[in-house]
Design a protein around this motif. Structure first.
Motif, mmCIF file in Angstrom:
data_model
loop_
_atom_site.group_PDB
_atom_site.id
_atom_site.type_symbol
_atom_site.label_atom_id
_atom_site.label_comp_id
_atom_site.label_asym_id
_atom_site.label_seq_id
_atom_site.Cartn_x
_atom_site.Cartn_y
_atom_site.Cartn_z
ATOM 1 N N TYR A 67 51.476 32.611 12.556
ATOM 2 C CA TYR A 67 50.665 31.814 13.486
ATOM 3 C C TYR A 67 49.238 32.367 13.572
ATOM 4 O O TYR A 67 48.278 31.604 13.579
ATOM 5 C CB TYR A 67 51.319 31.786 14.872
ATOM 6 C CG TYR A 67 50.558 30.950 15.859
ATOM 7 C CD1 TYR A 67 50.571 29.567 15.775
ATOM 8 C CD2 TYR A 67 49.794 31.543 16.872
ATOM 9 C CE1 TYR A 67 49.859 28.781 16.664
ATOM 10 C CE2 TYR A 67 49.087 30.779 17.768
ATOM 11 C CZ TYR A 67 49.115 29.401 17.664
ATOM 12 O OH TYR A 67 48.410 28.623 18.547
ATOM 13 N N TYR A 70 47.465 31.419 10.515
ATOM 14 C CA TYR A 70 47.183 29.981 10.618
ATOM 15 C C TYR A 70 45.952 29.757 11.502
ATOM 16 O O TYR A 70 45.074 28.962 11.158
ATOM 17 C CB TYR A 70 48.411 29.260 11.173
ATOM 18 C CG TYR A 70 48.158 27.834 11.590
ATOM 19 C CD1 TYR A 70 48.027 26.826 10.647
ATOM 20 C CD2 TYR A 70 48.066 27.493 12.934
ATOM 21 C CE1 TYR A 70 47.796 25.518 11.028
ATOM 22 C CE2 TYR A 70 47.846 26.184 13.331
ATOM 23 C CZ TYR A 70 47.701 25.198 12.378
ATOM 24 O OH TYR A 70 47.477 23.910 12.741
ATOM 25 N N LEU A 74 42.493 28.110 10.167
ATOM 26 C CA LEU A 74 42.523 26.721 10.645
ATOM 27 C C LEU A 74 41.293 25.920 10.207
ATOM 28 O O LEU A 74 41.412 24.761 9.808
ATOM 29 C CB LEU A 74 42.641 26.721 12.175
ATOM 30 C CG LEU A 74 42.944 25.392 12.842
ATOM 31 C CD1 LEU A 74 44.265 24.834 12.324
ATOM 32 C CD2 LEU A 74 43.009 25.554 14.343
ATOM 33 N N LYS A 82 47.486 22.023 7.119
ATOM 34 C CA LYS A 82 47.752 22.372 8.521
ATOM 35 C C LYS A 82 49.187 22.015 8.897
ATOM 36 O O LYS A 82 49.912 22.837 9.464
ATOM 37 C CB LYS A 82 46.783 21.633 9.454
ATOM 38 C CG LYS A 82 45.387 22.172 9.467
ATOM 39 C CD LYS A 82 44.535 21.355 10.426
ATOM 40 C CE LYS A 82 43.087 21.766 10.347
ATOM 41 N NZ LYS A 82 42.231 20.953 11.219
ATOM 42 N N ARG A 85 51.726 24.327 7.151
ATOM 43 C CA ARG A 85 51.815 25.650 7.775
ATOM 44 C C ARG A 85 52.508 25.584 9.139
ATOM 45 O O ARG A 85 53.269 26.472 9.487
ATOM 46 C CB ARG A 85 50.413 26.250 7.941
ATOM 47 C CG ARG A 85 49.796 26.703 6.649
ATOM 48 C CD ARG A 85 49.543 28.196 6.690
ATOM 49 N NE ARG A 85 48.801 28.635 5.546
ATOM 50 C CZ ARG A 85 47.646 29.288 5.599
ATOM 51 N NH1 ARG A 85 47.100 29.572 6.752
ATOM 52 N NH2 ARG A 85 47.052 29.657 4.492
ATOM 53 N N GLU A 86 52.198 24.541 9.910
ATOM 54 C CA GLU A 86 52.837 24.376 11.220
ATOM 55 C C GLU A 86 54.352 24.245 11.061
ATOM 56 O O GLU A 86 55.114 24.836 11.829
ATOM 57 C CB GLU A 86 52.268 23.154 11.949
ATOM 58 C CG GLU A 86 50.855 23.359 12.446
ATOM 59 C CD GLU A 86 50.215 22.073 12.953
ATOM 60 O OE1 GLU A 86 50.849 20.985 12.884
ATOM 61 O OE2 GLU A 86 49.063 22.148 13.431
#
Length: 171
Positions: A67, A70, A74, A82, A85-86
């Motif tokens: 996270y 990320y 971002l 995005k 990765r989420e």
């Protein structure tokens, strides 16, 4: 007339005496603390629990690191990247939750292991209590620790040491 009255009184006293119940107390915590096998079992379960907790925490830490990465990337990510990765982060968090439930849940590995290791000890204690109760005529045996409504009990009726002697752990 006097003889029949005396006979009736004796019958009443005999009936009341026969209905008298004998009670005993045990202190299960005290008994368990004096059984080396139980202490070893608790130690094994503690080590196993810590090992599994470390596994879960490692996966949670991995999810947190993902996270953070990320968050820092971002600005440079496309919408597709995005969402990818989420999804990976959510999947990793779900993996940690599933592992935690597998190890520590109500029907988890720790519960099953505790039951398999502790149940034989508890059964042995129960059988010793049952045998002592039958031999000494106790109708009721309460656990001092779990009987929250017992405000006072005479130490004379505590048979915890007798249970330990019966189990072979003389006190």
């Amino acid at each position: 007339m006097k003889k029949s009255m005396i006979v009736c009184m004796l019958m009443v006293l005999t009936t009341v005496g026969a209905m008298a119940q004998k009670f005993a107390l045990i202190d299960m915590e005290y008994i368990l603390k004096n059984i080396p096998a139980y202490e070893m079992t608790n130690e094994q379960l503690g080590q196993l629990s810590q090992k599994w907790q470390n596994e879960v925490e490692a996966i949670q830490q991995e999810a947190q690191n993902m996270y953070k990465t990320y968050q820092s990337d971002l600005v440079f990510l496309s919408a597709e990247m995005k969402s990818k990765r989420e999804e990976e982060i959510i999947k990793k968090e779900q993996e940690a939750q599933d592992l935690k439930r597998q190890y520590f849940g109500p029907e988890g590995e720790l519960y099953k292991r505790r039951e398999s290791l502790v149940k034989p000890i508890q059964d042995e204690i129960y059988n010793a209590i049952k045998e002592i109760s039958e031999n000494q005529g106790y109708q009721l045996v309460l656990d001092r620790g779990s009987a929250m409504s017992v405000l006072y009990a005479s130490p004379k009726i505590d048979i915890s040491n007798e249970v330990l002697v019966k189990l072979g752990y003389s006190k």
